[in-house]
Design a protein around this motif. Sequence first.
Motif, PDB file in Angstrom:
ATOM      1  N   PHE A 186      -8.257  -4.868  -7.179  1.00  0.00           N
ATOM      2  CA  PHE A 186      -7.462  -5.420  -6.084  1.00  0.00           C
ATOM      3  C   PHE A 186      -6.889  -6.756  -6.509  1.00  0.00           C
ATOM      4  O   PHE A 186      -7.596  -7.624  -7.025  1.00  0.00           O
ATOM      5  N   ASP A 187      -5.572  -6.917  -6.292  1.00  0.00           N
ATOM      6  CA  ASP A 187      -4.867  -8.111  -6.738  1.00  0.00           C
ATOM      7  C   ASP A 187      -4.316  -8.843  -5.514  1.00  0.00           C
ATOM      8  O   ASP A 187      -3.411  -8.352  -4.836  1.00  0.00           O
ATOM      9  N   GLN A 196      -2.531 -11.542  -5.311  1.00  0.00           N
ATOM     10  CA  GLN A 196      -1.124 -11.925  -5.465  1.00  0.00           C
ATOM     11  C   GLN A 196      -0.206 -10.733  -5.222  1.00  0.00           C
ATOM     12  O   GLN A 196       0.831 -10.847  -4.562  1.00  0.00           O
ATOM     13  N   GLN A 197      -0.588  -9.562  -5.762  1.00  0.00           N
ATOM     14  CA  GLN A 197       0.214  -8.361  -5.544  1.00  0.00           C
ATOM     15  C   GLN A 197       0.185  -7.965  -4.068  1.00  0.00           C
ATOM     16  O   GLN A 197       1.177  -7.487  -3.525  1.00  0.00           O
ATOM     17  N   TYR A 198      -0.979  -8.180  -3.429  1.00  0.00           N
ATOM     18  CA  TYR A 198      -1.113  -7.905  -1.993  1.00  0.00           C
ATOM     19  C   TYR A 198      -0.083  -8.718  -1.198  1.00  0.00           C
ATOM     20  O   TYR A 198       0.649  -8.179  -0.354  1.00  0.00           O
ATOM     21  N   GLN A 199       0.027 -10.013  -1.501  1.00  0.00           N
ATOM     22  CA  GLN A 199       0.983 -10.862  -0.807  1.00  0.00           C
ATOM     23  C   GLN A 199       2.419 -10.442  -1.122  1.00  0.00           C
ATOM     24  O   GLN A 199       3.296 -10.431  -0.257  1.00  0.00           O
ATOM     25  N   SER A 200       2.671 -10.084  -2.394  1.00  0.00           N
ATOM     26  CA  SER A 200       4.020  -9.719  -2.815  1.00  0.00           C
ATOM     27  C   SER A 200       4.500  -8.441  -2.137  1.00  0.00           C
ATOM     28  O   SER A 200       5.636  -8.359  -1.656  1.00  0.00           O
ATOM     29  N   VAL A 201       3.627  -7.414  -2.116  1.00  0.00           N
ATOM     30  CA  VAL A 201       4.007  -6.134  -1.492  1.00  0.00           C
ATOM     31  C   VAL A 201       4.292  -6.323  -0.010  1.00  0.00           C
ATOM     32  O   VAL A 201       5.257  -5.778   0.542  1.00  0.00           O
ATOM     33  N   LEU A 202       3.460  -7.111   0.662  1.00  0.00           N
ATOM     34  CA  LEU A 202       3.689  -7.353   2.086  1.00  0.00           C
ATOM     35  C   LEU A 202       5.014  -8.074   2.311  1.00  0.00           C
ATOM     36  O   LEU A 202       5.756  -7.754   3.249  1.00  0.00           O
ATOM     37  N   ALA A 203       5.339  -9.027   1.459  1.00  0.00           N
ATOM     38  CA  ALA A 203       6.586  -9.770   1.615  1.00  0.00           C
ATOM     39  C   ALA A 203       7.793  -8.855   1.438  1.00  0.00           C
ATOM     40  O   ALA A 203       8.809  -8.988   2.143  1.00  0.00           O
ATOM     41  N   GLU A 204       7.710  -7.905   0.496  1.00  0.00           N
ATOM     42  CA  GLU A 204       8.823  -6.974   0.273  1.00  0.00           C
ATOM     43  C   GLU A 204       9.093  -6.127   1.502  1.00  0.00           C
ATOM     44  O   GLU A 204      10.234  -5.747   1.769  1.00  0.00           O
ATOM     45  N   ARG A 263      -8.461  -3.107   1.069  1.00  0.00           N
ATOM     46  CA  ARG A 263      -8.793  -3.000  -0.349  1.00  0.00           C
ATOM     47  C   ARG A 263      -8.806  -1.547  -0.839  1.00  0.00           C
ATOM     48  O   ARG A 263      -9.069  -1.298  -2.017  1.00  0.00           O
ATOM     49  N   ALA A 264      -8.523  -0.611   0.057  1.00  0.00           N
ATOM     50  CA  ALA A 264      -8.449   0.794  -0.351  1.00  0.00           C
ATOM     51  C   ALA A 264      -7.015   1.281  -0.511  1.00  0.00           C
ATOM     52  O   ALA A 264      -6.786   2.437  -0.869  1.00  0.00           O
ATOM     53  N   ILE A 265      -6.028   0.409  -0.243  1.00  0.00           N
ATOM     54  CA  ILE A 265      -4.619   0.802  -0.337  1.00  0.00           C
ATOM     55  C   ILE A 265      -4.159   0.664  -1.789  1.00  0.00           C
ATOM     56  O   ILE A 265      -4.220  -0.429  -2.365  1.00  0.00           O
ATOM     57  N   PRO A 266      -3.683   1.732  -2.454  1.00  0.00           N
ATOM     58  CA  PRO A 266      -3.332   1.691  -3.887  1.00  0.00           C
ATOM     59  C   PRO A 266      -2.267   0.664  -4.240  1.00  0.00           C
ATOM     60  O   PRO A 266      -2.281   0.096  -5.327  1.00  0.00           O
ATOM     61  N   ALA A 267      -1.334   0.405  -3.328  1.00  0.00           N
ATOM     62  CA  ALA A 267      -0.232  -0.508  -3.645  1.00  0.00           C
ATOM     63  C   ALA A 267      -0.704  -1.927  -3.919  1.00  0.00           C
ATOM     64  O   ALA A 267       0.015  -2.720  -4.526  1.00  0.00           O
ATOM     65  N   PHE A 268      -1.928  -2.280  -3.472  1.00  0.00           N
ATOM     66  CA  PHE A 268      -2.428  -3.642  -3.636  1.00  0.00           C
ATOM     67  C   PHE A 268      -3.266  -3.807  -4.906  1.00  0.00           C
ATOM     68  O   PHE A 268      -3.871  -4.858  -5.112  1.00  0.00           O
ATOM     69  N   PRO A 327       4.501   6.090  -3.343  1.00  0.00           N
ATOM     70  CA  PRO A 327       4.043   4.821  -2.751  1.00  0.00           C
ATOM     71  C   PRO A 327       3.882   3.700  -3.768  1.00  0.00           C
ATOM     72  O   PRO A 327       3.904   2.531  -3.405  1.00  0.00           O
ATOM     73  N   THR A 328       3.678   4.043  -5.063  1.00  0.00           N
ATOM     74  CA  THR A 328       3.463   3.016  -6.082  1.00  0.00           C
ATOM     75  C   THR A 328       4.422   3.231  -7.242  1.00  0.00           C
ATOM     76  O   THR A 328       4.911   4.340  -7.480  1.00  0.00           O
ATOM     77  N   LYS A 329       4.646   2.154  -7.999  1.00  0.00           N
ATOM     78  CA  LYS A 329       5.521   2.260  -9.165  1.00  0.00           C
ATOM     79  C   LYS A 329       4.884   3.130 -10.244  1.00  0.00           C
ATOM     80  O   LYS A 329       5.586   3.874 -10.951  1.00  0.00           O
TER      81      LYS A 329
END
Length: 641
Positions: free
Chosen positions: A133-134, A136-144, A120-125, A279-281
């Motif tokens: 913390f999202d 859905q975004q957590y799952q999406s970033v990992l899938a990418e 929960r400390a990783i900015p990309a999530f 690391p992030t958009k």
Amino acid sequence: MISVFRNFAKSKWAAGLLVIVGIALLVGGAKLDVFSGIMPKHVISAGARSVDGPQFRVDFDRARESIQERAGRPVSTEEMVKENMHVRYLDQRTRELGFLDWAWKTGIRPGSALVIKQIRAIPAFFNSVTGQFDEQQYQSVLAEKNYTPAMIEAELRDQYVTQHYGAAVFTGVRMPRVFGALLAGRAMETRDGRWFMVTPSMIGPTPAPTDAQLQTFITDNAAQLRRPEFRIASVVLFTAAPNAATAAIPESRIVERFNFKKDSLSVPETRTFVTLTAPTKAAADKIAAALRAGQTPADAGKANGDIRPADFNNTPRSAVSEPAVAAAVFGMSPGQVSDAIQGRVGFTVAKVTGIAPGHPATLESSRAALIEELRAEDAKAQVFSKVEQYEKARSEGKTLDQAVAAIGARIIQIPPFTQDGKAPNGQALPVPPQLITTAWTLSKNGESDVIDAGQGQYFVLRLDDIKPAALPTLEEVRAPLTQAWTQRENARRLSAKADELAGRVRSGQDIAAVASSAGATLVTRGSVQQNEQAQTELGEGVLQGLFGQGKGQVFSGPAQAGFVVGRVDNIHPAVAALAAPVAEQLRLRMGQNFAQAAVEQTFDAAARRTKAKNDPALALQALGVSAPAAGSTTTPAAPAQ
């Protein structure tokens, strides 16, 4: 139960099983693992942990991408293998997995709450709008990134284990204060002393050696003076016709070759651009806005997470490893800044600064190179034809000389050479290594088969003579031997003179009087400290003598200009107020070094305990590259013990 086994042993199924086992013993020796061929093979094994080929390829690609980002240029798997980086990575991962397996069994296991907190400390999530913390975004970033939640959690858990163990060791190590005090006291101690130099002028010239003395010198240094075995050989060279380099090439062949190589001869379009990967958009969007506002790439990257720009100068599209970045860059105009480009790792912003258009090859622009290429091919064909004619002549019973004369080849004799390919003057002989190797497989007057030296060159070797290893005669080495003997004798006499003068000082004579009697200048220095400045100013010989003896003792030894003779007059201990902070710094440094060594030893011991091992051949197979060629910098990796 016994009756069940007895009935099975009498059945046809038992007979069939015995046949399978018997075949396995015949084929594989005493190994009974007849199912090993269908079991998964592991590149790394460490107790309960293992890494198979596909996973090793994924892990290695991540390491390669990290190296690419730091280097600011594309890095291929083949490059890394050539530099032996795959072996170093393989050994490192083997030690890590061995340690992690041992740590888990020992009970070093971070709680789930720690892992969740880290995730929960990783900015990309985080949602860029809500800042929360999202999931859905957590799952999406990992899938990418081809990750699963289980994989990222396991990876973070392993990081916790390694970091917490290392922190515990570093925190727990406390070196005794006396260790730092001893080093600081020694480093800050000062000494007073007097010394003088014993120079060659004090012993006079050394008389010329007699023949008997030189002969004894040869005997004493036989191992160094022994002349190695030399071999003398003749080489049959197969060469093309003298006019091969200027022969005319038919136009039809030139056109045919041009049509075949037209695409490779064309010059592709290249672009000069700079990229910044965030690391992030959100961070990438800020960088893009900063670049469009006129900021330099360096300033834009520094203001948004200290991201270093990567410069690409005159780079073709094929050299850009990230497909999405390549597509964007080669669709932009000079000065244009891209939007955030989502790649395999992070988000990239690119700015194009220059475009060099490509141009197709023409027959006239390529004519000269094509003619040279075709002439070279024809020359190689002529050489190979002579080789075939030579082998045919030998098979018909002709001698080497007769065969050479029949095909128009030539024989040359090369200078004597040693087994390591050196001429009598010590210089390396400029011949193919196969020639040297072949010469040491032949007996006197022996002849080799035709040997391929590579690049269309062939030769046949005849060993003409062998000069066995032997000591040189006195006349052969008189001049250099006389010089070496004189240097040794000068050093011996100078050492004896220094010992004689030092003995007089030890016997109670005043060092100033002894120096004066020898015509030497006495040097008196106080408060000398053992440091780099003193070593540069006084010389290592003086410093070693001054700090290698106790108070009132005499020292003697080699120095820059000959020998030094001196006396330690006084020793001043370090000032406590000045040495205390230095002692504490040294103690902390010693503790850090000790802790680092302890952690490394733990990794090694854990790898041995878990029987961690790796398979370099399977690693190369997983990476899809062949083993490095013999003679390259790559060395095979030994499995972790």
